[in-house]
Design an enzyme around this catalytic site. Sequence first.
Site, short mmCIF file in Angstrom:
data_model
loop_
_atom_site.label_atom_id
_atom_site.label_comp_id
_atom_site.label_asym_id
_atom_site.label_seq_id
_atom_site.Cartn_x
_atom_site.Cartn_y
_atom_site.Cartn_z
N GLU A 134 0.88 -1.18 0.00
CA GLU A 134 0.00 0.00 0.00
C GLU A 134 0.91 1.22 0.00
OE1 GLU A 134 -1.26 -0.89 3.81
OE2 GLU A 134 -2.39 -2.66 3.23
N GLN A 153 11.50 -4.25 3.32
CA GLN A 153 12.36 -5.23 3.98
C GLN A 153 11.52 -6.07 4.93
OE1 GLN A 153 15.43 -2.97 5.83
NE2 GLN A 153 14.09 -2.05 7.35
N LYS A 174 -8.39 -14.40 2.82
CA LYS A 174 -8.79 -13.70 1.60
C LYS A 174 -7.68 -13.48 0.57
CE LYS A 174 -10.23 -10.54 4.34
NZ LYS A 174 -10.82 -9.44 5.08
#
Length: 191
Positions: A134, A153, A174
């Site tokens: 994200e 990392q 999911k």
Amino acid sequence: MILADSKIKQRLKDGSLEVISLWNYDINEQIWPASLDFRLWTTFKIYRKSRQTVIDSRTWFDKEHIETITLNDWDKFVLHPGDFVLWVTMEKIKIPYDLVARCEWRSSLWRLWVIIHSTAGFIDPGFEGTITLEMTNINELPIALYVGMRIWQFAFETIDWIVENTYDKRKGSKYMNQILPEESRITSDLY
């Protein structure tokens, strides 16, 4: 306890930790003192703000506002201020039942004011697949990112007991076996 570089190398060699580069990079070249770097892959998803007035968590299945973009090797993508993208790692990982992975962005990118993740920095035992990143640009200037650059990392920690409900066996896992960046599947939580 966090695994040291020598332990990460040992586990990669004996197969008790699996990390596969989709570009056939030597994974050992990405090992640092107590972490393993991951790279940006060619595919990401970006939100079309002009097509959406609100993101409704109950009707998230309407994906008309999401665009999937695939770049070529080493291509540049310009992340504009305020943009949010979901980008996938070049590496596929399989977390064994006795480890968890904690993910952090590399400080070199944070110093450009790119947030790689605000949440979701924890990978459960039994997870297998690529990792969706994200990413948000909180700088006032656009930032160029490149396919193949080291961006995240992973630190690996041992678990102190036997895990009974691993990610791969859990109902409602999911994001298992994802290859492309995956948008939120929150609607499956609501019903």
